[in-house]
Design a protein around this motif. Structure first.
Motif, PDB file in Angstrom:
ATOM      1  N   TYR A 186      18.888  42.180  48.881  1.00 52.39           N
ATOM      2  CA  TYR A 186      17.475  42.110  48.486  1.00 52.39           C
ATOM      3  C   TYR A 186      16.609  43.144  49.204  1.00 52.39           C
ATOM      4  CZ  TYR A 186      12.721  40.129  48.318  1.00 52.39           C
ATOM      5  OH  TYR A 186      11.365  39.960  48.182  1.00 52.39           O
ATOM      6  N   GLY A 187      16.645  43.166  50.536  1.00 55.02           N
ATOM      7  CA  GLY A 187      15.780  44.057  51.291  1.00 55.02           C
ATOM      8  C   GLY A 187      16.125  45.523  51.096  1.00 55.02           C
ATOM      9  N   ILE A 188      17.424  45.839  51.050  1.00 55.23           N
ATOM     10  CA  ILE A 188      17.847  47.226  50.823  1.00 55.23           C
ATOM     11  C   ILE A 188      17.384  47.696  49.445  1.00 55.23           C
ATOM     12  CG2 ILE A 188      19.869  48.705  50.461  1.00 55.23           C
ATOM     13  CD1 ILE A 188      21.228  47.220  52.724  1.00 55.23           C
ATOM     14  N   ARG A 189      17.449  46.798  48.488  1.00 55.57           N
ATOM     15  CA  ARG A 189      16.983  47.142  47.137  1.00 55.57           C
ATOM     16  C   ARG A 189      15.506  47.514  47.143  1.00 55.57           C
ATOM     17  NH1 ARG A 189      18.980  42.933  44.950  1.00 55.57           N
ATOM     18  NH2 ARG A 189      17.124  41.630  44.686  1.00 55.57           N
ATOM     19  N   GLN A 190      14.695  46.757  47.866  1.00 57.03           N
ATOM     20  CA  GLN A 190      13.254  47.056  47.934  1.00 57.03           C
ATOM     21  C   GLN A 190      13.006  48.434  48.573  1.00 57.03           C
ATOM     22  OE1 GLN A 190      11.283  44.646  46.459  1.00 57.03           O
ATOM     23  NE2 GLN A 190      13.233  43.589  46.165  1.00 57.03           N
ATOM     24  N   CYS A 191      13.721  48.713  49.666  1.00 52.33           N
ATOM     25  CA  CYS A 191      13.522  49.985  50.362  1.00 52.33           C
ATOM     26  C   CYS A 191      13.996  51.170  49.523  1.00 52.33           C
ATOM     27  CB  CYS A 191      14.244  49.967  51.710  1.00 52.33           C
ATOM     28  SG  CYS A 191      13.399  48.995  52.973  1.00 52.33           S
ATOM     29  N   GLN A 192      15.123  51.019  48.856  1.00 51.31           N
ATOM     30  CA  GLN A 192      15.635  52.107  48.019  1.00 51.31           C
ATOM     31  C   GLN A 192      14.674  52.393  46.853  1.00 51.31           C
ATOM     32  OE1 GLN A 192      17.927  54.083  48.824  1.00 51.31           O
ATOM     33  NE2 GLN A 192      19.748  53.093  49.651  1.00 51.31           N
ATOM     34  N   GLU A 193      14.083  51.350  46.300  1.00 52.26           N
ATOM     35  CA  GLU A 193      13.128  51.568  45.213  1.00 52.26           C
ATOM     36  C   GLU A 193      11.861  52.248  45.719  1.00 52.26           C
ATOM     37  OE1 GLU A 193      14.493  47.977  42.171  1.00 52.26           O
ATOM     38  OE2 GLU A 193      12.733  47.666  43.461  1.00 52.26           O
ATOM     39  N   MET A 194      11.402  51.893  46.930  1.00 53.98           N
ATOM     40  CA  MET A 194      10.263  52.602  47.513  1.00 53.98           C
ATOM     41  C   MET A 194      10.604  54.069  47.770  1.00 53.98           C
ATOM     42  SD  MET A 194       8.218  50.031  50.089  1.00 53.98           S
ATOM     43  CE  MET A 194       9.550  49.038  50.747  1.00 53.98           C
ATOM     44  N   ALA A 195      11.847  54.321  48.185  1.00 57.29           N
ATOM     45  CA  ALA A 195      12.274  55.709  48.407  1.00 57.29           C
ATOM     46  C   ALA A 195      12.245  56.503  47.106  1.00 57.29           C
ATOM     47  CB  ALA A 195      13.673  55.731  49.017  1.00 57.29           C
ATOM     48  N   SER A 196      12.621  55.881  45.989  1.00 59.21           N
ATOM     49  CA  SER A 196      12.559  56.557  44.687  1.00 59.21           C
ATOM     50  C   SER A 196      11.127  56.930  44.328  1.00 59.21           C
ATOM     51  CB  SER A 196      13.137  55.652  43.594  1.00 59.21           C
ATOM     52  OG  SER A 196      14.513  55.422  43.798  1.00 59.21           O
ATOM     53  N   ILE A 197      10.205  56.026  44.653  1.00 59.55           N
ATOM     54  CA  ILE A 197       8.789  56.297  44.375  1.00 59.55           C
ATOM     55  C   ILE A 197       8.282  57.415  45.283  1.00 59.55           C
ATOM     56  CG2 ILE A 197       6.482  55.285  44.432  1.00 59.55           C
ATOM     57  CD1 ILE A 197       7.950  52.556  43.819  1.00 59.55           C
ATOM     58  N   LEU A 198       8.678  57.386  46.565  1.00 58.67           N
ATOM     59  CA  LEU A 198       8.289  58.458  47.483  1.00 58.67           C
ATOM     60  C   LEU A 198       8.791  59.814  46.985  1.00 58.67           C
ATOM     61  CD1 LEU A 198       8.908  56.932  51.040  1.00 58.67           C
ATOM     62  CD2 LEU A 198       6.707  57.639  50.074  1.00 58.67           C
ATOM     63  N   HIS A 199      10.048  59.843  46.550  1.00 58.22           N
ATOM     64  CA  HIS A 199      10.628  61.094  46.040  1.00 58.22           C
ATOM     65  C   HIS A 199       9.771  61.659  44.910  1.00 58.22           C
ATOM     66  CE1 HIS A 199      13.894  63.913  45.022  1.00 58.22           C
ATOM     67  NE2 HIS A 199      13.507  63.700  43.763  1.00 58.22           N
ATOM     68  N   ARG A 200       9.385  60.791  44.002  1.00 63.07           N
ATOM     69  CA  ARG A 200       8.589  61.251  42.863  1.00 63.07           C
ATOM     70  C   ARG A 200       7.194  61.705  43.296  1.00 63.07           C
ATOM     71  NH1 ARG A 200       9.049  60.001  37.456  1.00 63.07           N
ATOM     72  NH2 ARG A 200       7.429  61.099  36.275  1.00 63.07           N
ATOM     73  N   LEU A 201       6.582  60.980  44.202  1.00 57.82           N
ATOM     74  CA  LEU A 201       5.266  61.379  44.719  1.00 57.82           C
ATOM     75  C   LEU A 201       5.317  62.778  45.319  1.00 57.82           C
ATOM     76  CD1 LEU A 201       4.046  58.079  46.454  1.00 57.82           C
ATOM     77  CD2 LEU A 201       2.802  59.306  44.665  1.00 57.82           C
ATOM     78  N   ILE A 202       6.346  63.027  46.130  1.00 59.37           N
ATOM     79  CA  ILE A 202       6.466  64.328  46.788  1.00 59.37           C
ATOM     80  C   ILE A 202       6.732  65.437  45.776  1.00 59.37           C
ATOM     81  CG2 ILE A 202       7.872  65.657  48.423  1.00 59.37           C
ATOM     82  CD1 ILE A 202       8.200  63.002  50.005  1.00 59.37           C
ATOM     83  N   VAL A 203       7.615  65.180  44.831  1.00 59.43           N
ATOM     84  CA  VAL A 203       7.902  66.171  43.789  1.00 59.43           C
ATOM     85  C   VAL A 203       6.647  66.495  42.987  1.00 59.43           C
ATOM     86  CG1 VAL A 203       9.120  66.527  41.602  1.00 59.43           C
ATOM     87  CG2 VAL A 203      10.357  65.665  43.597  1.00 59.43           C
ATOM     88  N   ASP A 204       5.834  65.487  42.730  1.00 58.56           N
ATOM     89  CA  ASP A 204       4.620  65.692  41.945  1.00 58.56           C
ATOM     90  C   ASP A 204       3.466  66.268  42.750  1.00 58.56           C
ATOM     91  OD1 ASP A 204       5.934  64.773  39.742  1.00 58.56           O
ATOM     92  OD2 ASP A 204       4.996  62.795  39.692  1.00 58.56           O
ATOM     93  N   GLY A 205       3.702  66.515  44.062  1.00 55.69           N
ATOM     94  CA  GLY A 205       2.698  67.213  44.866  1.00 55.69           C
ATOM     95  C   GLY A 205       1.701  66.336  45.587  1.00 55.69           C
ATOM     96  N   HIS A 206       2.018  65.056  45.751  1.00 56.55           N
ATOM     97  CA  HIS A 206       1.072  64.177  46.435  1.00 56.55           C
ATOM     98  C   HIS A 206       0.916  64.564  47.904  1.00 56.55           C
ATOM     99  CE1 HIS A 206      -1.260  60.714  47.528  1.00 56.55           C
ATOM    100  NE2 HIS A 206      -0.352  60.329  48.418  1.00 56.55           N
ATOM    101  N   ILE A 207      -0.308  64.544  48.388  1.00 54.39           N
ATOM    102  CA  ILE A 207      -0.597  64.836  49.788  1.00 54.39           C
ATOM    103  C   ILE A 207      -0.912  63.530  50.506  1.00 54.39           C
ATOM    104  CG2 ILE A 207      -2.157  66.002  51.391  1.00 54.39           C
ATOM    105  CD1 ILE A 207      -2.556  68.160  49.264  1.00 54.39           C
ATOM    106  N   PHE A 208      -0.138  63.199  51.511  1.00 54.82           N
ATOM    107  CA  PHE A 208      -0.394  62.013  52.321  1.00 54.82           C
ATOM    108  C   PHE A 208      -1.467  62.358  53.346  1.00 54.82           C
ATOM    109  CE2 PHE A 208       3.030  59.137  51.081  1.00 54.82           C
ATOM    110  CZ  PHE A 208       3.849  59.994  50.372  1.00 54.82           C
ATOM    111  N   GLY A 209      -2.599  61.695  53.271  1.00 56.51           N
ATOM    112  CA  GLY A 209      -3.701  61.971  54.193  1.00 56.51           C
ATOM    113  C   GLY A 209      -3.577  61.160  55.473  1.00 56.51           C
ATOM    114  N   GLU A 210      -4.699  60.603  55.901  1.00 62.77           N
ATOM    115  CA  GLU A 210      -4.686  59.799  57.117  1.00 62.77           C
ATOM    116  C   GLU A 210      -4.117  58.411  56.810  1.00 62.77           C
ATOM    117  OE1 GLU A 210      -5.465  60.723  60.228  1.00 62.77           O
ATOM    118  OE2 GLU A 210      -5.641  62.738  59.368  1.00 62.77           O
ATOM    119  N   PRO A 211      -3.227  57.909  57.659  1.00 64.69           N
ATOM    120  CA  PRO A 211      -2.661  56.567  57.422  1.00 64.69           C
ATOM    121  C   PRO A 211      -3.665  55.468  57.738  1.00 64.69           C
ATOM    122  CG  PRO A 211      -1.869  57.443  59.499  1.00 64.69           C
ATOM    123  CD  PRO A 211      -2.664  58.554  58.857  1.00 64.69           C
ATOM    124  N   ASP A 212      -3.390  54.272  57.242  1.00 64.16           N
ATOM    125  CA  ASP A 212      -4.158  53.096  57.640  1.00 64.16           C
ATOM    126  C   ASP A 212      -3.849  52.798  59.100  1.00 64.16           C
ATOM    127  OD1 ASP A 212      -4.962  53.018  55.040  1.00 64.16           O
ATOM    128  OD2 ASP A 212      -4.197  51.010  54.608  1.00 64.16           O
TER     129      ASP A 212
END
Length: 360
Positions: A186-212
């Motif tokens: 369960y937990g590994i599945r959640q993290c791997q899916e977040m990693a897929s979203i991160l990959h796409r964000l980076i490919v699409d040029g998203h800029i990570f600003g200041e963190p919370d």
């Protein structure tokens, strides 16, 4: 996309995806029932090379207490598929946190060992603010500095794609047309899916600003009756032990950012604390998270948490003493009220080191 361009998208070389599950409710309700963490998963993501480096999963054994009759609830079993016998034989949370720290050292990213920079990433605020910080506070586990800031993946997603109604990982995957991860855990599945979203964000040029950022402590301050306090940032806490201080109340809301001087203790007509307080948070998100702590406990007492108004807060906290304002602006941290003094009392009769404000 060039690696040099990717490096400019975040202040960190790595992102550490963090995921927790409790022995009770999870997902959007994680932390609402005060159940302890039983699953702790983290995934290391290499930002310049836009790839997963490693993923680790740990089970955590809850500390027995009078609030929990079982090791894990039926809600937890149904959603996570966790086995109670595995949890019973797991390491306690502080040992798991030590394992996490050693993992960061081994991967060369621990900030206290000259490692490369990283920032945590979570699906929403609950894992950090409603689970990790409150539980570690209750168990007197000292959290390292890197657990006081994080990227909220949902916020980053909405910034990039201007998407609406993003409330979980599945919403983001569906929006991007990405497949579900097929990992059995369960937990590994959640993290791997977040990693897929991160990959796409980076490919699409998203800029990570200041963190919370999670505030480490309650900052002292006083409020004037002329201040404007938003109705959407205030709660009333009832049922507090009569001896509770502003710091005790801040500990009850640990993980949530309270505004400077944002705890006002209510007094009875006789001038005694009456078990209520008005708390002003940094923003509406913090207030909404605070409401979810309704009927959480301080010791054996459950505390009621309700919405309140800015006027409610000002009626209790608002003052007009310019000397007190000046005292705090010079770095003073505590103001006390002394009652029953002789009318002839002078500032010279107060112990050295205390700035005395005479009010007639």
């Amino acid at each position: 996309m060039k690696i040099s361009e990717i490096n400019n998208m975040t202040n960190s070389n790595y992102l550490v995806v963090l995921f927790c599950a409790s022995a009770g409710k999870n997902g959007e309700e994680l932390g609402i029932d005060e159940e302890q963490i039983v699953l702790f998963v983290y995934l290391l993501y290499d930002v310049p090379n836009n790839k997963v480096v490693a993923v680790q999963q740990h089970y955590c054994r809850p500390t027995p207490n009078e609030l929990s009759e079982t090791v894990i609830t039926d809600d937890c079993k149904q959603e996570t598929g966790l086995d109670e016998d595995i949890i019973k034989n797991a390491q306690p949370l502080d040992h798991v946190m030590d394992e996490f720290d050693r993992f960061l050292v081994a991967k060369g990213i621990h900030p206290d060992h000259g490692g490369k920079s990283f920032c945590l990433t979570t699906d929403g605020p609950n894992h950090i603010r409603q689970a990790m910080h409150p539980e570690c506070g209750n168990k007197n586990i000292n959290l390292p500095q890197y657990l006081y800031s994080y990227y909220d993946l949902r916020k980053e997603f909405v910034k990039m794609y201007k998407a609406e109604n993003i409330t979980n990982i599945g919403n983001m995957l569906d929006y991007l047309g990405l497949p579900r991860d097929q990992s059995s855990e369960y937990g590994i599945r959640q993290c791997q899916e977040m990693a897929s979203i991160l990959h796409r964000l980076i490919v699409d040029g998203h800029i990570f600003g200041e963190p919370d950022v999670v505030n480490e402590r309650l900052e002292p301050g006083i409020c004037s009756k002329s201040d404007i306090v938003d109705d959407e940032v205030v709660v009333r806490a009832r049922g507090l032990p009569w001896q509770s201080s502003d710091q005790d109340i801040a500990r009850f809301f640990k993980g949530l950012n309270i505004a400077k001087g944002g705890v006002a203790l209510c007094l009875s007509p006789q001038g005694r604390r009456n078990g209520e307080a008005l708390v002003r948070f940094q923003d509406q998100e913090m207030r909404d998270l605070a409401i979810r702590r309704h009927k959480h406990h301080i010791g054996q007492r459950y505390i009621e948490v309700y919405k309140a108004t800015g006027k409610d807060f000002l009626n209790v906290a608002g003052g007009s003493n310019s000397e007190a304002q000046a005292f705090l602006s010079r770095g003073g941290e505590v103001i006390i009220r002394m009652r029953g003094l002789p009318f002839t009392a002078t500032t010279q009769q107060v112990p050295n080191g205390i700035h005395f404000i005479m009010v007639r």
